[in-house]
Design a protein around this motif. Structure first.
Motif, mmCIF file in Angstrom:
data_model
loop_
_atom_site.group_PDB
_atom_site.id
_atom_site.type_symbol
_atom_site.label_atom_id
_atom_site.label_comp_id
_atom_site.label_asym_id
_atom_site.label_seq_id
_atom_site.Cartn_x
_atom_site.Cartn_y
_atom_site.Cartn_z
ATOM 1 N N ASN A 89 1.233 3.965 3.156
ATOM 2 C CA ASN A 89 2.068 3.771 4.343
ATOM 3 C C ASN A 89 3.178 2.735 4.143
ATOM 4 O O ASN A 89 3.861 2.366 5.086
ATOM 5 N N GLY A 111 -4.903 -8.571 10.157
ATOM 6 C CA GLY A 111 -3.763 -7.898 9.542
ATOM 7 C C GLY A 111 -2.890 -8.808 8.688
ATOM 8 O O GLY A 111 -1.885 -8.381 8.122
ATOM 9 N N ALA A 112 -3.284 -10.077 8.559
ATOM 10 C CA ALA A 112 -2.466 -11.048 7.811
ATOM 11 C C ALA A 112 -2.467 -10.782 6.308
ATOM 12 O O ALA A 112 -1.523 -11.155 5.604
ATOM 13 N N GLY A 113 -3.557 -10.174 5.815
ATOM 14 C CA GLY A 113 -3.642 -9.900 4.370
ATOM 15 C C GLY A 113 -4.865 -10.514 3.696
ATOM 16 O O GLY A 113 -4.976 -10.504 2.469
ATOM 17 N N LYS A 114 -5.806 -11.018 4.487
ATOM 18 C CA LYS A 114 -6.983 -11.704 3.926
ATOM 19 C C LYS A 114 -7.849 -10.765 3.081
ATOM 20 O O LYS A 114 -8.257 -11.104 1.976
ATOM 21 N N SER A 115 -8.154 -9.584 3.631
ATOM 22 C CA SER A 115 -8.996 -8.637 2.876
ATOM 23 C C SER A 115 -8.294 -8.171 1.609
ATOM 24 O O SER A 115 -8.927 -8.005 0.563
ATOM 25 N N THR A 116 -7.001 -7.975 1.721
ATOM 26 C CA THR A 116 -6.229 -7.575 0.543
ATOM 27 C C THR A 116 -6.318 -8.660 -0.533
ATOM 28 O O THR A 116 -6.526 -8.360 -1.719
ATOM 29 N N THR A 175 2.952 -0.393 3.619
ATOM 30 C CA THR A 175 2.710 -1.729 4.196
ATOM 31 C C THR A 175 2.803 -2.812 3.129
ATOM 32 O O THR A 175 2.149 -2.722 2.091
ATOM 33 N N TYR A 191 0.852 -1.196 0.000
ATOM 34 C CA TYR A 191 0.000 0.000 0.000
ATOM 35 C C TYR A 191 0.887 1.244 0.000
ATOM 36 O O TYR A 191 1.728 1.423 0.891
HETATM 37 P P1 ADP Z 1 -6.797 -8.916 7.194
HETATM 38 O O1 ADP Z 1 -7.988 -8.847 6.303
HETATM 39 O O2 ADP Z 1 -6.171 -10.282 7.246
HETATM 40 O O3 ADP Z 1 -7.078 -8.377 8.569
HETATM 41 P P2 ADP Z 1 -5.717 -6.778 5.521
HETATM 42 O O4 ADP Z 1 -5.572 -7.315 4.154
HETATM 43 O O5 ADP Z 1 -6.884 -5.913 5.821
HETATM 44 O O6 ADP Z 1 -5.643 -7.992 6.579
HETATM 45 O O7 ADP Z 1 -4.419 -5.959 5.896
HETATM 46 C C1 ADP Z 1 -3.074 -6.415 5.641
HETATM 47 C C2 ADP Z 1 -2.107 -5.279 5.998
HETATM 48 O O8 ADP Z 1 -2.275 -4.196 5.078
HETATM 49 C C3 ADP Z 1 -2.337 -4.691 7.370
HETATM 50 O O9 ADP Z 1 -1.078 -4.336 7.914
HETATM 51 C C4 ADP Z 1 -3.161 -3.453 7.104
HETATM 52 O O10 ADP Z 1 -2.962 -2.472 8.080
HETATM 53 C C5 ADP Z 1 -2.647 -2.995 5.759
HETATM 54 N N1 ADP Z 1 -3.690 -2.332 4.946
HETATM 55 C C6 ADP Z 1 -4.888 -2.850 4.570
HETATM 56 N N2 ADP Z 1 -5.559 -1.992 3.794
HETATM 57 C C7 ADP Z 1 -4.783 -0.881 3.678
HETATM 58 C C8 ADP Z 1 -4.932 0.364 2.983
HETATM 59 N N3 ADP Z 1 -6.008 0.663 2.251
HETATM 60 N N4 ADP Z 1 -3.929 1.253 3.091
HETATM 61 C C9 ADP Z 1 -2.832 0.969 3.812
HETATM 62 N N5 ADP Z 1 -2.628 -0.172 4.480
HETATM 63 C C10 ADP Z 1 -3.582 -1.102 4.409
#
Ligand code: ADP
Length: 218
Positions: free
Chosen positions: A14, A39-44, A16, A11
């Motif tokens: 920041n 925070g593992a990356g599931k939503s991503t 990340t 991202y």
């Molecule tokens: P999960 O769904 O497993 O909780 P995410 O995919 O939401 O994990 O997040 C993975 C990492 O990416 C985390 O460190 C989160 O803070 C970061 N992150 C997620 N979305 C964003 C975004 N839009 N901008 C910056 N960092 C993000």
């Protein structure tokens, strides 16, 4: 049908590293749980499949599409092949159960005649025939999630993507929701369920993809 080829996601805002060098294939007709801590990356992972985010490196293949070449104007058609179920249901509060499901067909220009045939069939499939005229606020969490599932299914998607579908549903209803997704999978639809409920995963004998600090270990 869904393939990640050397996919990394950073991202920009920041820096990340949300996913690192992910290679994975999900075949047509599979049922897959995606698990991992917060925070593992599931939503991503899901956002990349839905093309809500683009990979920093690598490509995601979905059917005949590639994230590398998908054009902006193709995205709505791309998404039509997916039915998406959210943790917080996202129903339209002022519409009945029937209209919430019918609306998904109306927005893609389906004919009323087709809608009148298809919506009752789908409501029956999710066990909500008796609730067609109810409003969302008159339903339990489990019932609202089944409406959301009906809406995701009504346009006959190739894949159902469910992001923590049981997060707002009580434990015994959670089992029923996954059971229902499993039955839908038996009818041929590919199903992807993100969850952090390990107990639920244990109850069903399905493929599990573990994401840990942005890496897939499966
Ligand atoms: P999960 O769904 O497993 O909780 P995410 O995919 O939401 O994990 O997040 C993975 C990492 O990416 C985390 O460190 C989160 O803070 C970061 N992150 C997620 N979305 C964003 C975004 N839009 N901008 C910056 N960092 C993000």
């Amino acid at each position: 049908m869904i393939e990640f080829r050397n996919v990394s996601k950073v991202y920009d805002s920041n820096g990340t590293h949300a996913l690192s060098n992910v290679n994975i294939k999900i075949e047509d007709g599979e049922f897959v749980f995606v698990v991992g801590s917060s925070g593992a990356g599931k939503s991503t992972f899901l956002k990349l499949i839905m093309h809500e985010e683009k990979p920093t490196e690598g490509e995601i293949i979905f059917n005949d599409y590639s994230s590398a070449t998908l054009k902006k104007k193709q995205v709505p058609y791309y998404r039509r092949e997916m039915g998406i179920v959210f943790q917080d249901f996202r129903l339209i509060p002022k519409m009945s159960v029937y209209d919430n499901v019918a609306f998904a067909m109306r927005v893609i220009g389906a004919k009323e005649k087709e809608i009148r045939k298809r919506v009752p069939y789908i409501l029956q499939l999710v066990g909500l025939s008796q609730k067609a005229r109810s409003m969302p606020n008159e339903l339990s969490g489990g019932e609202q999630q089944r409406v959301s599932l009906a809406r995701a299914l009504v346009n006959n998607p190739k894949v159902i993507i469910a992001d923590e579908p049981t997060g707002n549903v009580d434990p015994e209803m959670s089992h029923d929701i996954i059971q229902l997704l499993s039955e839908i999978n038996d009818m041929g639809t590919t199903v992807l369920v993100v969850t952090h409920e390990h107990e639920l995963v244990r109850q069903f004998n399905k493929r599990v993809i573990v994401i840990d600090h942005g890496r897939v270990k499966s």
